[in-house]
Design an enzyme around this catalytic site. Structure first.
Site, PDB file in Angstrom:
ATOM      1  N   THR A 163       0.806  -1.223   0.000  1.00 52.45           N
ATOM      2  CA  THR A 163       0.000   0.000   0.000  1.00 52.45           C
ATOM      3  C   THR A 163       0.840   1.275   0.000  1.00 52.45           C
ATOM      4  O   THR A 163       0.342   2.335  -0.367  1.00 52.45           O
ATOM      5  CB  THR A 163      -0.952   0.024   1.214  1.00 52.45           C
ATOM      6  N   ASP A 164       2.119   1.167   0.405  1.00 51.46           N
ATOM      7  CA  ASP A 164       2.934   2.388   0.548  1.00 51.46           C
ATOM      8  C   ASP A 164       3.004   3.204  -0.744  1.00 51.46           C
ATOM      9  O   ASP A 164       2.911   4.430  -0.721  1.00 51.46           O
ATOM     10  CB  ASP A 164       4.374   2.031   0.974  1.00 51.46           C
ATOM     11  N   LYS A 194      -2.926   7.413   0.179  1.00 50.80           N
ATOM     12  CA  LYS A 194      -2.819   6.709   1.467  1.00 50.80           C
ATOM     13  C   LYS A 194      -2.812   7.739   2.581  1.00 50.80           C
ATOM     14  O   LYS A 194      -2.021   8.683   2.550  1.00 50.80           O
ATOM     15  CB  LYS A 194      -1.552   5.852   1.489  1.00 50.80           C
ATOM     16  N   GLU A 212       0.361  32.645  -5.912  1.00 52.11           N
ATOM     17  CA  GLU A 212       1.346  33.462  -5.190  1.00 52.11           C
ATOM     18  C   GLU A 212       2.707  33.453  -5.892  1.00 52.11           C
ATOM     19  O   GLU A 212       3.583  34.228  -5.546  1.00 52.11           O
ATOM     20  CB  GLU A 212       1.503  32.953  -3.757  1.00 52.11           C
TER      21      GLU A 212
HETATM   22  N1  GLU Z   1       5.713  -1.345   3.314  1.00 49.79           N
HETATM   23  C1  GLU Z   1       4.732  -2.298   2.918  1.00 49.79           C
HETATM   24  C2  GLU Z   1       4.365  -2.147   1.461  1.00 49.79           C
HETATM   25  O1  GLU Z   1       3.978  -1.118   0.981  1.00 49.79           O
HETATM   26  C3  GLU Z   1       3.636  -2.208   3.861  1.00 49.79           C
HETATM   27  C4  GLU Z   1       2.422  -1.559   3.444  1.00 49.79           C
HETATM   28  C5  GLU Z   1       1.386  -2.495   2.942  1.00 49.79           C
HETATM   29  O2  GLU Z   1       1.565  -3.286   2.047  1.00 49.79           O
HETATM   30  O3  GLU Z   1       0.338  -2.372   3.495  1.00 49.79           O
HETATM   31  O4  GLU Z   1       4.474  -3.105   0.758  1.00 49.79           O
END
Ligand code: GLU
Length: 360
Positions: free
Chosen positions: A123-124, A196, A317
């Site tokens: 998710t990163d 995220k 700006e």
């Molecule tokens: N650091 C990992 C990744 O992005 C953890 C985050 C995740 O998968 O939820 O793969």
């Protein structure tokens, strides 16, 4: 077995025989199911920890077959094949892997026997890969990214249901033509607008400015939004012959920022710089001067914002016309970097690049 039961079973078989659509999903001949290819890249969804209550874990430790085995019923909604593209925590995602992934998706989706793609991903950096694919996939068929916040071994692991829902979206004809989608925690996001927002919560992904594309519930989906930006088959970006992407750096602005960071980026070969500015894409005077120096050396400077929501407007700006900067509009710094890197694949004027930020 009593006569009454025998009669009822016979009746049920007759109903199924007469009307195969009413048969339970398991009774469908498998050739009638849509076909989905799951491309695994790693991440927490494939992560494992020694115990179910441990915060630390190893990303990408579980194979795709083991992931599928944890999702009861998934093979009743699609014929599924799996391929491993990489096995990394998404902090280690690279343009090289993104290019391999995108090229494989384009090959698979050109085949008549593939109806949709699911990409399992950490998710990163999921929003970056989703946006990259949104710009370079050449098909209307659904491409869905999915991950999890909890490793597969955790109590209440979120991966299995997320994966089930992602396959449910990938086989849904209503998902077509909405660009690359991300499915997490029952929500369907568009690649342009999601981000995220929490380091640990299962409800980490939000689409703060534009809202959701839809919601899903155990494989049933409700779509209520179509992202208005150009994507996939409407996109001009083509990575067919591309094996390397240009270097684009992101620099984070803060009170009293050191301007030499911008000079260092230019000196180290960046072709583009995205400024994660304060507020409406602002930076201190010394950094503005450094950014102007970078532009004079041929680097394209895009002003985005470190603020979680809102757009960065041209000439608010900062005099972008005079300084030859680009304003990121609604793209956050990490997505502005993806678009800028693709834009730099061929010569384009600053105003042409500015226009890309309005339409993609
Ligand atoms: N650091 C990992 C990744 O992005 C953890 C985050 C995740 O998968 O939820 O793969």
């Amino acid at each position: 077995m009593t006569r009454k039961w025998r009669f009822e079973i016979l009746l049920l078989l007759l109903v199924i025989f007469e009307n195969p659509d009413r048969a339970p999903a398991q009774a469908n001949p498998s050739k009638k199911l849509p076909s989905v290819v799951i491309l695994a890249t790693g991440g927490t969804i494939a992560g494992a920890a020694p115990t179910g209550t441990q915060a630390s874990y190893t990303s990408g430790a579980v194979t795709i077959d083991a992931m599928l085995a944890a999702v009861p019923g998934i093979k009743d909604i699609a014929n599924i094949k799996g391929e491993q593209i990489s096995n990394v925590g998404s902090q280690d995602m690279t343009f090289e892997i993104m290019l391999t992934l995108a090229k494989r998706i384009n090959v698979l989706l050109s085949q008549n026997d593939v109806d949709g793609i699911v990409v399992t991903h950490g998710t990163d950096t999921m929003e970056e890969t989703a946006f990259f694919l949104n710009l370079v996939v050449k098909s209307e068929k659904p491409v869905v990214l999915v991950g999890s916040m909890r490793p597969s071994t955790a109590l209440s692991a979120d991966g299995p249901l997320n994966l089930f829902n992602a396959v449910g979206v990938a086989v849904d004809p209503n998902a077509k033509g909405r660009g690359v989608l991300v499915v997490m925690n029952d929500w369907i996001h568009g690649a342009h607008s999601l981000t995220k927002t929490s380091t640990t919560a299962v409800q980490t992904f939000m689409s703060p400015l534009r809202g959701l594309v839809g919601i899903c519930n155990y494989g049933k989906n409700d779509f209520f939004n179509t992202p208005p930006w150009k994507h996939t088959t409407g996109s001009e970006f083509d990575i067919a012959g591309i094996s390397r992407m240009p270097r684009v750096d992101i620099l984070y602005v803060y009170a009293d920022m050191s301007p030499d960071l911008i000079d260092a980026s230019t000196a180290n070969g960046a072709k583009g710089i995205v400024i994660a500015g304060v507020g409406n894409g602002n930076m201190n005077k010394a950094s503005l001067e450094a950014a102007e120096r970078a532009v004079k050396k041929g680097v394209v400077v895009v002003r985005s914002s470190r603020v979680a929501t809102g757009s960065v407007g041209r000439n608010v700006e900062v005099n972008d016309d005079e300084m030859n900067f680009v304003a990121s509009d609604e793209l956050n710094p990490q997505k502005a970097r993806i678009l800028l890197a693709l834009a730099l694949l061929k010569p384009r004027s600053t105003s042409e690049i500015q226009n890309l930020f309005y339409i993609y």
